[in-house]
Design an enzyme around this catalytic site. Structure first.
Site, PDB file in Angstrom:
ATOM      1  N   TRP A 133       0.838  -1.201   0.000  1.00 24.58           N
ATOM      2  CA  TRP A 133       0.000   0.000   0.000  1.00 24.58           C
ATOM      3  C   TRP A 133       0.873   1.251   0.000  1.00 24.58           C
ATOM      4  CZ3 TRP A 133      -0.709  -4.188   3.316  1.00 24.58           C
ATOM      5  CH2 TRP A 133      -1.852  -4.969   3.059  1.00 24.58           C
ATOM      6  N   HIS A 161      -6.985   1.418   2.637  1.00 19.93           N
ATOM      7  CA  HIS A 161      -8.048   0.430   2.421  1.00 19.93           C
ATOM      8  C   HIS A 161      -9.110   0.617   3.503  1.00 19.93           C
ATOM      9  CE1 HIS A 161      -5.211  -2.580   4.782  1.00 19.93           C
ATOM     10  NE2 HIS A 161      -5.320  -1.410   5.374  1.00 19.93           N
ATOM     11  N   ARG A 182      -4.371   6.025  -2.375  1.00 17.38           N
ATOM     12  CA  ARG A 182      -3.037   5.448  -2.529  1.00 17.38           C
ATOM     13  C   ARG A 182      -2.156   6.349  -3.363  1.00 17.38           C
ATOM     14  NH1 ARG A 182      -4.259  -1.018  -3.119  1.00 17.38           N
ATOM     15  NH2 ARG A 182      -5.629  -1.055  -1.298  1.00 17.38           N
ATOM     16  N   GLN A 230     -13.681   1.305  -1.655  1.00 22.97           N
ATOM     17  CA  GLN A 230     -13.647  -0.117  -1.312  1.00 22.97           C
ATOM     18  C   GLN A 230     -14.889  -0.456  -0.512  1.00 22.97           C
ATOM     19  OE1 GLN A 230     -10.142  -1.470   0.787  1.00 22.97           O
ATOM     20  NE2 GLN A 230      -9.045  -1.840  -1.128  1.00 22.97           N
ATOM     21  N   VAL A 263      -5.213 -11.836   7.325  1.00 25.93           N
ATOM     22  CA  VAL A 263      -6.018 -13.052   7.213  1.00 25.93           C
ATOM     23  C   VAL A 263      -5.117 -14.280   7.074  1.00 25.93           C
ATOM     24  CG1 VAL A 263      -8.195 -12.130   6.308  1.00 25.93           C
ATOM     25  CG2 VAL A 263      -6.283 -12.516   4.742  1.00 25.93           C
ATOM     26  N   ALA A 314     -13.204 -12.203   6.468  1.00 25.87           N
ATOM     27  CA  ALA A 314     -13.207 -10.815   6.018  1.00 25.87           C
ATOM     28  C   ALA A 314     -13.002 -10.812   4.515  1.00 25.87           C
ATOM     29  CB  ALA A 314     -12.097 -10.022   6.700  1.00 25.87           C
TER      30      ALA A 314
END
Ligand code: DAH
Length: 350
Positions: free
Chosen positions: A159, A180, A206, A220, A263, A317
């Site tokens: 990012w 995000h 970004r 998003q 995750v 998620a």
């Protein structure tokens, strides 16, 4: 002298009368010439004052000048009055044609991105997800740290970040424009206990060059579900239902391993190309698949960070870009079209 005085009085009366009667500027001009012009009787009287006996001169002189002034003032007043009234000609040509049909006002509509964001949120809302928004200016803690991306972690390079100048913002902790919507996972879990089911639409930023598929400001939609006994099957089932609602009943989905620090396991999800039904075309770059989001099971570190017991709770998620979803759904080839404000483009989304 009496006769002259009487004549001036009559002159004044008939002049004022004629001025008041004049119906247009031409008639008014006629009256002016008649009573004040070179050949007018009043002009002659004023010119011949010198010929009068000395005792009559000032009396008649005063009276004649008063008459002249009264006529001039009345002409000026009448002229103003006549000018403010439209002429017959103007009245005839300027008439409003009440039988003309009216012009339709241009009716606005929702921007295609707003439409797709609302559609996506509505689908999840119908599956029991709450819709929540969060701040666009964010702490490093929520955007990275609490999402299992510590300082100096190489994953930060995923990012490119707009940092807020700490001196001008007068803050002592690193602050940024969120890259995000994932930081809202942390904010929500900090504030509530499981079970949690939310989607978070919002703008992200970004520090990236703009091209046909990237903008430095974009949207998003984040999703998060946490409870006891949530498994990867729940993730698959939820996203499967979502995809079929948005892209049609026949859609297939494909998961592949991907890496996101927050995750484990992490995946990206594709749908089979609805243009070529998987055979391969330009839209899917001959692969037969269209990638639409990243997802995974919430990392135990993330759960522990907000005080949840990772042995008891699990969650999934996901995060997607609605512009990409809209581009796929409507076959739009350049993301910049969304913000060009070209009505020919925007009006295609009724
Ligand atoms: N936040 C990720 C990004 O911006 C997308 C994402 C991936 C969100 C996986 C998630 C997830 O919630 O589980 O690239």
């Amino acid at each position: 002298m009496e006769a002259l005085r009487q004549e001036l009085d009559d002159l004044k009366a008939s002049a004022l009368d004629q001025i008041d009667q004049s119906a247009d500027p031409a008639q008014l001009e006629q009256a002016r010439v008649q009573y004040l012009g070179r050949k007018a009787r009043l002009t002659a009287i004023l010119r011949q004052l010198v010929a009068l006996p000395p005792q009559e001169r000032p009396v008649i002189g005063l009276l004649a000048n008063q008459v002249k002034q009264a006529i001039e003032e009345r002409i000026a007043a009448r002229r103003t009055a006549l000018e403010s009234v439209p002429s017959d000609e103007v009245l005839a040509t300027d008439r409003i044609d009440v039988t003309l049909p009216g012009r339709w006002p241009t009716v606005g509509r929702l921007h295609p991105l707003t439409q797709i964001i609302r559609e996506i949120c509505r689908i999840f809302a119908e599956m029991g997800f709450a819709v929540i928004e969060g701040p666009e200016v964010e702490w490093d803690y929520y955007n990275f740290e609490a999402l299992n991306i510590p300082e100096d972690h190489p994953a930060r390079e995923m990012w490119d970040t707009f940092w807020i100048d700490p001196t001008s913002a007068q803050v002592d902790k690193p602050m940024l424009l969120r890259t995000h919507t994932s930081p809202m996972q942390i904010r929500i879990m900090e504030q509530t206990k499981p079970p949690i089911r939310v989607v978070v639409p919002g703008k992200c930023y970004r520090y990236e060059a703009v091209d046909a598929s990237h903008e430095s400001q974009f949207h998003q939609i984040e999703g998060l579900a946490v409870d006891e006994g949530i498994t990867f099957a729940d993730l698959k089932g939820t996203l499967y239902a979502f995809v079929r609602r948005l892209f049609g009943d026949e859609r297939k989905i494909r998961f592949r391993c991907d890496y996101f620090p927050f995750v484990e396991p992490g995946v990206d999800m594709s749908i089979d190309c609805f243009r070529c039904k998987g055979a391969g075309c330009r839209l899917c770059k001959m692969s037969g698949w269209l990638e639409i989001l990243g997802a995974g099971m919430v990392h135990p570190n993330v759960l522990a960070r907000v005080g949840y017991d990772p042995a008891r709770y699990t969650g999934f998620a996901f995060g997607m870009g609605p512009a990409r979803v809209a581009m796929l759904k409507y076959g739009i080839e350049d993301i910049r079209l969304f913000h060009d404000n070209d009505l020919r483009f925007l009006q295609q989304f009724p």
